[in-house]
Design a protein around this motif. Structure first.
Motif, short mmCIF file in Angstrom:
data_model
loop_
_atom_site.label_atom_id
_atom_site.label_comp_id
_atom_site.label_asym_id
_atom_site.label_seq_id
_atom_site.Cartn_x
_atom_site.Cartn_y
_atom_site.Cartn_z
N UNK A 35 0.80 -1.23 0.00
CA UNK A 35 0.00 0.00 0.00
C UNK A 35 0.84 1.28 0.00
N UNK A 36 2.12 1.18 0.23
CA UNK A 36 2.98 2.36 0.21
C UNK A 36 3.04 2.99 -1.18
N UNK A 37 2.73 2.22 -2.23
CA UNK A 37 2.77 2.79 -3.57
C UNK A 37 1.71 3.87 -3.76
N UNK A 63 6.72 -2.97 -9.15
CA UNK A 63 5.83 -2.83 -10.31
C UNK A 63 4.51 -3.57 -10.11
N UNK A 64 4.57 -4.75 -9.55
CA UNK A 64 3.36 -5.54 -9.33
C UNK A 64 2.35 -4.80 -8.45
N UNK A 65 2.85 -4.12 -7.42
CA UNK A 65 1.96 -3.39 -6.51
C UNK A 65 1.43 -2.11 -7.16
N UNK A 66 2.24 -1.46 -7.95
CA UNK A 66 1.80 -0.26 -8.68
C UNK A 66 0.66 -0.65 -9.62
N UNK A 71 -2.00 2.67 -9.80
CA UNK A 71 -1.37 3.96 -9.50
C UNK A 71 -0.57 4.41 -10.72
N UNK A 72 -0.79 5.64 -11.13
CA UNK A 72 -0.04 6.20 -12.24
C UNK A 72 1.31 6.63 -11.70
N UNK A 73 2.33 5.88 -12.05
CA UNK A 73 3.65 6.11 -11.47
C UNK A 73 4.57 6.83 -12.46
N UNK A 74 4.80 8.10 -12.20
CA UNK A 74 5.75 8.83 -13.02
C UNK A 74 6.95 9.29 -12.21
N UNK A 75 6.98 8.92 -10.95
CA UNK A 75 7.99 9.44 -10.04
C UNK A 75 9.07 8.42 -9.68
#
Length: 98
Positions: A35-37, A63-66, A71-75
């Protein structure tokens, strides 16, 4: 001594993310999993904390958790489990924020 910090808990339940960011040295890295993602959600307070920390190439997310949490991960740099193991071997120690 370099440290890979690992956080798996939601950044909205307590202040462990902020505490971790205060303790990071210039050679440490942070891996978000579970859940930290959710800290990577654009516009959120945890996202702003991560941006302000200036982690550049030292912020990672499983990556699996994102993907599982959409979650849109750009960071953060997305890593798989094999890369997680590689990261843990790269640093002198691993500190999991329980």
């Amino acid at each position: 001594m370099t440290t890979l910090h690992v956080i798996a808990h939601s950044p909205f339940g307590d202040d462990r993310l902020a505490s971790c960011l205060r303790l990071l040295s210039a050679d440490d890295a942070l891996l978000l999993c579970g859940d930290a993602v959710y800290a990577l959600r654009s516009g959120s307070e945890p996202h702003q904390l991560l941006q302000a920390a200036g982690l550049a190439q030292r912020l990672f997310a499983l990556a699996e958790d994102v993907q599982a949490r959409a979650v849109d991960n750009g960071l953060a740099k997305a890593v798989d489990y094999a890369a997680f193991v590689e990261l843990s071997l790269h640093f002198d120690k691993v500190n999991t924020w329980l």
